[in-house]
Design an enzyme around this catalytic site. Sequence first.
Site, PDB file in Angstrom:
ATOM      1  N   SER A 273      -3.184  -7.574  -6.751  1.00 53.40           N
ATOM      2  CA  SER A 273      -2.800  -8.925  -7.164  1.00 53.40           C
ATOM      3  C   SER A 273      -3.358 -10.021  -6.272  1.00 53.40           C
ATOM      4  O   SER A 273      -3.222 -11.204  -6.598  1.00 53.40           O
ATOM      5  CB  SER A 273      -1.268  -9.035  -7.179  1.00 53.40           C
ATOM      6  OG  SER A 273      -0.741  -8.802  -5.885  1.00 53.40           O
ATOM      7  N   CYS A 274      -3.999  -9.665  -5.142  1.00 55.43           N
ATOM      8  CA  CYS A 274      -4.409 -10.701  -4.183  1.00 55.43           C
ATOM      9  C   CYS A 274      -5.919 -10.835  -4.002  1.00 55.43           C
ATOM     10  O   CYS A 274      -6.482 -11.894  -4.273  1.00 55.43           O
ATOM     11  CB  CYS A 274      -3.754 -10.434  -2.831  1.00 55.43           C
ATOM     12  SG  CYS A 274      -1.965 -10.635  -2.831  1.00 55.43           S
ATOM     13  N   LEU A 275      -6.579  -9.775  -3.534  1.00 54.70           N
ATOM     14  CA  LEU A 275      -7.974  -9.920  -3.118  1.00 54.70           C
ATOM     15  C   LEU A 275      -8.887 -10.430  -4.223  1.00 54.70           C
ATOM     16  O   LEU A 275      -9.630 -11.402  -4.009  1.00 54.70           O
ATOM     17  CB  LEU A 275      -8.502  -8.601  -2.538  1.00 54.70           C
ATOM     18  CG  LEU A 275      -7.811  -8.054  -1.287  1.00 54.70           C
ATOM     19  CD1 LEU A 275      -8.639  -6.926  -0.669  1.00 54.70           C
ATOM     20  CD2 LEU A 275      -7.592  -9.143  -0.247  1.00 54.70           C
ATOM     21  N   ASP A 278      -7.802 -14.162  -5.178  1.00 54.63           N
ATOM     22  CA  ASP A 278      -8.001 -15.153  -4.121  1.00 54.63           C
ATOM     23  C   ASP A 278      -9.481 -15.370  -3.822  1.00 54.63           C
ATOM     24  O   ASP A 278      -9.900 -16.488  -3.498  1.00 54.63           O
ATOM     25  CB  ASP A 278      -7.254 -14.727  -2.851  1.00 54.63           C
ATOM     26  CG  ASP A 278      -5.752 -14.754  -3.046  1.00 54.63           C
ATOM     27  OD1 ASP A 278      -5.292 -15.274  -4.080  1.00 54.63           O
ATOM     28  OD2 ASP A 278      -5.027 -14.230  -2.174  1.00 54.63           O
TER      29      ASP A 278
END
Length: 448
Positions: A273-275, A278
């Site tokens: 859900s992040c790398l 983002d």
Amino acid sequence: MIEWRISIFGLGYVGLSHAIAYALKGVKVIGFDVDREKLKSIKKGISPIKEPGVVENLGKLVKSGRLKVTGSHKDAVLSTNITFISVNTPSLPDGYADLSQVRSAISRIGEVLYDKNGYHLVVVNSTVPPRTTEDLVKPLLEETSGKIVGEEIGLCFMPEFLREGSAIRDILEPWRIVIGEVDKKSGDVLESFLLDVHGKRLPPVIRTTPVNAELIKYGSNAFLAMRVSFINTMARVCELLPGADVDVVAYGMGLDPRIGSRYLSAGPGFGGSCLPKDLKALIKTCENLGYDPLLFKVIDEVNEQQLKHVVEIVEQRLGNLKDKKVAVLGLAFKAGTDDIRDSQAIRIIRYLVEKGAEVKVYDPEAMENARNVLKDLVEYSTSPYECIKDCDVTIIVTDWSEFKDLKAEDYRKLMKKPIIVDTRRIYRERLEEFNERTVYIPIGIGKK
């Protein structure tokens, strides 16, 4: 000591994990979410996410009253003195962060603060592009509350650095805390809260401007993504050189203290859900500023190539994939979670299906989430053994320990053709067993 009462807007991975962690430290927590079904589940002590520490502690914290949840944003704000915003900031089609949930949360909070007496601190935990706190959040909060930040209300951006599978520990035992303060009083209040939570175990605290704090979060994730793409590039080189082994190369590199060993594990690429989200948002932010971020773009491109490489390996063995049966073991983006957001496994499956393959899938935790996304594109199995049965090739994407229990003989007996593409090298210690009468292809190891 102040009796801290905090409210958390957004009870996804970040919000619910923080709610559990702070409640475990004795803080009174009220969680707000617009998802009524999620609230019903939490009130029953049933966690909507499979996160160690959350699942085990949710029930007792709700029962004790230390953690409450509500669908009333007014109740959440009025009964607390700090509000954390932990809503999602998913990617828009152009890659920029969708800030609609942040705007909604700020508007709701501001409306309540309009009539509330006394100082109230608002802390943005959600990952947002640089300048969002000062250029969007601050003016919207002041407009809706009718109050000035720095006087009756406070505002900070505090990025989270959670790893799924160890979120509670990362909150309670962080390596560092970053506070992006709009004014000194806001930072003082937030640091005071954190000091009461962590006590003598308070890690290094960086107090800086919101834009620096926002960049620290984006920069950290971009750097971690770069390490993954770097080691996957080394893995591709190793595959072309007889006797080369990416794990040995990574181990030797990691012993250098300037490099270290974290995020140097070759595989199908980074997901979660992040790398990916983002990195894309950082790329778009740079482009909006008139700068072409070549390095960031290459990191993303290498990640895309890596998952295509996995499918290409299968094609090299089977030729045309039309009507070929492919087993995919592992759907979550990493072991220990049911999260399939931006999972490389899901993307690999879509490539396989586009090429006409019949795909069977299995994951110990993520099957329900996968059904919601993949629908009837694939066949769902109840065990790894059922998944590989009658298949032409098996792709191991997530390194669940359950998959390590399979023996080479299981693949030989159950599959049409015992061809195994192992993106995680889970059988590397048993190469002798798997090289006998099976075609075992571990990512990042050159053929002898």
